[in-house]
Design a protein around this motif. Structure first.
Motif, short mmCIF file in Angstrom:
data_model
loop_
_atom_site.label_atom_id
_atom_site.label_comp_id
_atom_site.label_asym_id
_atom_site.label_seq_id
_atom_site.Cartn_x
_atom_site.Cartn_y
_atom_site.Cartn_z
N THR A 109 -1.33 -9.74 -0.59
CA THR A 109 -2.01 -8.46 -0.84
C THR A 109 -3.03 -8.13 0.24
OG1 THR A 109 -3.58 -9.63 -2.29
CG2 THR A 109 -1.69 -8.55 -3.33
N TYR B 279 -1.81 -5.62 2.97
CA TYR B 279 -1.45 -4.24 2.64
C TYR B 279 -2.66 -3.47 2.13
CZ TYR B 279 3.42 -5.86 2.75
OH TYR B 279 4.62 -6.40 3.14
N ASP C 106 -0.27 1.09 -0.12
CA ASP C 106 0.97 0.41 0.27
C ASP C 106 1.43 -0.57 -0.80
OD1 ASP C 106 1.15 1.78 2.63
OD2 ASP C 106 0.18 0.23 3.83
N SER D 297 3.44 1.71 -3.11
CA SER D 297 4.66 2.28 -2.55
C SER D 297 5.64 1.23 -2.03
CB SER D 297 4.31 3.25 -1.42
OG SER D 297 3.62 2.58 -0.37
N LYS D 298 5.13 0.03 -1.72
CA LYS D 298 6.01 -1.02 -1.16
C LYS D 298 6.02 -2.25 -2.08
CE LYS D 298 5.05 0.41 3.60
NZ LYS D 298 4.54 -0.02 4.93
N ARG D 299 6.13 -2.00 -3.36
CA ARG D 299 6.06 -3.10 -4.32
C ARG D 299 7.19 -4.11 -4.12
NH1 ARG D 299 5.22 -2.28 -10.73
NH2 ARG D 299 3.21 -1.56 -9.89
N SER D 300 8.39 -3.64 -3.85
CA SER D 300 9.52 -4.57 -3.67
C SER D 300 9.30 -5.47 -2.45
CB SER D 300 10.82 -3.79 -3.52
OG SER D 300 10.76 -2.91 -2.41
N GLU D 301 8.75 -4.89 -1.38
CA GLU D 301 8.47 -5.69 -0.18
C GLU D 301 7.37 -6.72 -0.46
OE1 GLU D 301 6.48 -4.89 4.20
OE2 GLU D 301 7.83 -3.37 3.38
N VAL D 302 6.33 -6.29 -1.16
CA VAL D 302 5.25 -7.21 -1.52
C VAL D 302 5.78 -8.34 -2.39
CG1 VAL D 302 3.07 -7.41 -2.78
CG2 VAL D 302 3.47 -5.43 -1.31
N SER E 140 8.78 -9.53 -2.52
CA SER E 140 9.61 -10.43 -1.73
C SER E 140 8.76 -11.42 -0.92
CB SER E 140 10.50 -9.62 -0.79
OG SER E 140 11.29 -10.44 0.02
N LYS E 141 7.67 -10.94 -0.35
CA LYS E 141 6.81 -11.82 0.44
C LYS E 141 6.07 -12.83 -0.44
CE LYS E 141 5.95 -9.04 4.57
NZ LYS E 141 4.90 -8.51 5.47
#
Length: 262
Positions: free
Chosen positions: A126, A129, A133, A136-141, A143-144
């Motif tokens: 977290t 970002y 972000d 809006s980029k929950r799936s990317e977060v 995954s990381k």
């Protein structure tokens, strides 16, 4: 004889106890860690019935089914917004090396390893970002976080199955700022759409006017002296076709026709 009978009974009891202590059953979804005089052995019992040395070896059953850890973690975003994240983690223990986990960590592995690893992984991600972000980029977060958490758990013979970020919660001030921004964006979009509509309507009016002007120009080019004379002849022919054969008693001239017979 009584003494012999008592001795025989004792022997039978001892044999029964030894027989009972010589076997163990590992239930489904578990593995058995073998302790020999307190020392963890390299062998792990699978599910089912197993033989063990009585009074020397003991078996500790440990569950290897998928387990769930759900927690609320407080962290900071890159723009220093406080973020409360609700995170659900599914994981299970590696049955083949579960003896190492028992030896190095013990049965309190969730409190000692899993929960701290979840918090550290989430905070590390977290911080990369901004608050917007994260939304809006929950799936990317997600995954990381999963990648970072899997690496930490694997060090202790635990396997990560999946994670689910169910909620990002921010401060009330930030929520109000986001709401105001969305309202402003919607108003700006509406104004833009209105301008585009007005522009299109104006272009349509210009196109219609140009089309009408072009039509008039073409009509004007087509009007010739011969065409005018042809239209006049056609009008006269239509008048003759409608004439009933009688002349009017009064004409539009100065001298009227009186009692004129055909």
């Amino acid at each position: 004889m009584i003494s012999k009978g008592v001795t025989g009974l004792v022997i039978v009891i001892v044999i029964a106890v030894l027989a009972f202590q010589s076997f163990t059953i590992v239930q489904a979804g578990h593995r058995g860690v073998i302790l020999q005089l307190g020392a963890v052995q390299p062998k792990v019992f699978e599910e089912g019935l197993h033989f063990k040395m009585p009074f020397i070896q003991t078996v500790v059953p440990i569950e290897v089914r998928v387990q769930k850890a759900e927690s609320n973690q407080v962290s900071a975003s890159r723009d220093l917004q406080t973020v409360t994240t609700t995170l659900a983690v599914n994981y299970h223990l590696d049955g083949t090396t579960i003896n190492n986990l028992y030896k190095n960590v013990g049965m309190e592995y969730r409190a000692r390893i899993v929960d701290p690893a979840i918090g550290e992984s989430l905070k590390a991600v977290t911080a990369q970002y901004t608050a917007e972000d994260l939304i809006s980029k929950r799936s990317e977060v997600s995954s990381k976080v999963k990648e970072a958490l899997a690496a930490k758990l694997s060090l202790y013979n635990m396997i990560l199955d999946d994670i689910n970020i169910t909620e990002f919660k921010f401060s009330e001030e930030f929520d109000r700022a986001i709401e105001q921004k969305q309202i402003a964006e919607q108003q700006a979009l509406k104004s833009k759409l209105d301008l585009e509509r007005i522009k299109i309507e104006k272009e349509q009016e210009i196109t219609r006017a140009e089309a009408q002007a072009e039509a008039l120009r073409l009509q004007k080019q087509e009007v010739t002296k011969e065409l005018v004379e042809l239209r006049q002849i056609e009008a006269q022919l239509k008048a003759i076709e409608k004439w009933d054969g009688k002349l009017p008693n009064v004409t539009g001239g100065a001298t009227p026709f009186i009692n004129v017979q055909p």
